[in-house]
Design an enzyme around this catalytic site. Sequence first.
Site, PDB file in Angstrom:
ATOM      1  N   TYR A   1     119.089  83.619 132.672  1.00 53.00           N
ATOM      2  CA  TYR A   1     119.209  83.962 134.093  1.00 53.00           C
ATOM      3  C   TYR A   1     120.655  83.824 134.563  1.00 53.00           C
ATOM      4  O   TYR A   1     121.375  84.803 134.660  1.00 53.00           O
ATOM      5  CB  TYR A   1     118.271  83.096 134.940  1.00 53.00           C
TER       6      TYR A   1
ATOM      7  N   GLY B   1     112.715  95.708 151.616  1.00 54.16           N
ATOM      8  CA  GLY B   1     111.935  95.182 150.497  1.00 54.16           C
ATOM      9  C   GLY B   1     110.820  94.320 151.051  1.00 54.16           C
ATOM     10  O   GLY B   1     110.728  93.132 150.750  1.00 54.16           O
TER      11      GLY B   1
ATOM     12  N   LEU C   1     115.410  93.243 148.128  1.00 51.44           N
ATOM     13  CA  LEU C   1     115.046  94.274 147.152  1.00 51.44           C
ATOM     14  C   LEU C   1     115.040  93.697 145.742  1.00 51.44           C
ATOM     15  O   LEU C   1     115.960  92.969 145.354  1.00 51.44           O
ATOM     16  CB  LEU C   1     116.042  95.430 147.194  1.00 51.44           C
TER      17      LEU C   1
ATOM     18  N   GLY D   1     106.158  89.638 147.470  1.00 48.20           N
ATOM     19  CA  GLY D   1     107.044  88.521 147.151  1.00 48.20           C
ATOM     20  C   GLY D   1     107.708  87.896 148.364  1.00 48.20           C
ATOM     21  O   GLY D   1     107.095  87.724 149.428  1.00 48.20           O
TER      22      GLY D   1
ATOM     23  N   ASP E   1     112.476 104.977 149.434  1.00 46.08           N
ATOM     24  CA  ASP E   1     113.484 104.285 148.641  1.00 46.08           C
ATOM     25  C   ASP E   1     114.575 103.725 149.547  1.00 46.08           C
ATOM     26  O   ASP E   1     115.348 104.472 150.160  1.00 46.08           O
ATOM     27  CB  ASP E   1     114.076 105.280 147.633  1.00 46.08           C
TER      28      ASP E   1
END
Length: 401
Positions: A232, A46, A137, A50, A109
Amino acid sequence: MYKARIKSNICTNSHPVGCYYSVYEQILKAKEQACELEGKTALVVGASSGIGLASRIALTFGAGMDTIGVYFDRAAQAHKIGTAGWYNNQAFEYYARRANKMALSSNQDAYQKNAKDWVIQKLQQQEKKIDVLVYSLASPRRSIEGVGDFHSVIKPINGEYKGQALDPFKAQLRDVEIEAATQEEVTATVKVMGGEDWQEWVNRLRKAGVLADNFKTVAYSYLGPDHTQAIYGDGTLGKAKSHLHETAIALDQSLKSINGRAHIGLFQALVTPSSSVIPSMPLYISVLHQLQKKAGTYEMTVEQVMRLFVTKMYDETNNKDVRLRVDGFERDTSLQKELSAIISQVTQENIEKLVDLEGFKTAFLQQFGFDYDFINYEVKPDPLTPPSVHDFSNIEYKEAV
């Protein structure tokens, strides 16, 4: 004019040059907090945006490691702009190789067996072993061959959620009601965002014999204060994160035979593509960051990542616990009290006076290459413009505000 296309706090386009500068900006920050871990190799799952991107930058330019990255983004074509993540990866590889660091990347992926086999093959070809695995991820879907597709949802579990969502780009508050998740939705969210795939990565790499002695792995999570729990911590995301934490404990035990460790990295709330779509978070983060900037405790994502590696994961006096926490500034009692007081007063009429919406917008847009004052957004960019033709060394560095 080439503008950011925003829908439901999601940006659906990007600007290549801005993305390249965003990576360059993070590299400068990582170099300020450098620690020497030369000769080591890291894998980031990932890796293109971010916290994952910030981690790869920190490990290369802050710690001196070679890296392999796995990411899943739409590549640019001659007449079609690629995703921000694709451009981020182009920039990262360019700067890493200029620094004489290995930077191998696979655009596929990460949940699939092929991605894991590709990494193993590259490590064997390079005669390298993984010293650090960062699992970062954030995907809405996971496909398991022979089983089916699983989709994650952001929903409460114990009853309906009622609250306010913020569209910072229109400066609009709106009431939201989200029905409670079904058990199937909870299970699917855990399948996508829990620790199962992280464990598969570690087990597969270990079976192939490509984990180094003293191997370390970390997956990222967030606890947050009471204000963020309804949608959350007490919702489907919280269930997935609980599973991630349980996986860390199991992995930590299983890795003892190679002197390995598994950790959960607990960050403060950050402006990321993922956090921006959680209903209550844009308003919360906007107020949090304006107060942190006032107090001098605000950090860019890459700064938090560097602090995690330097003061926690690679500090033997501070890495005994499975959970490595760098969220202390956010959880400060006096700050949270002031934050709650501001949020309780916010209305549609006063939001632009009480809340630093511009700060959130800038941090969000710059992740996609927008809102940089040196870029001419009147001109549509070349989708295939390479990072090598852009020299940022003469641009006066300005931190995001």
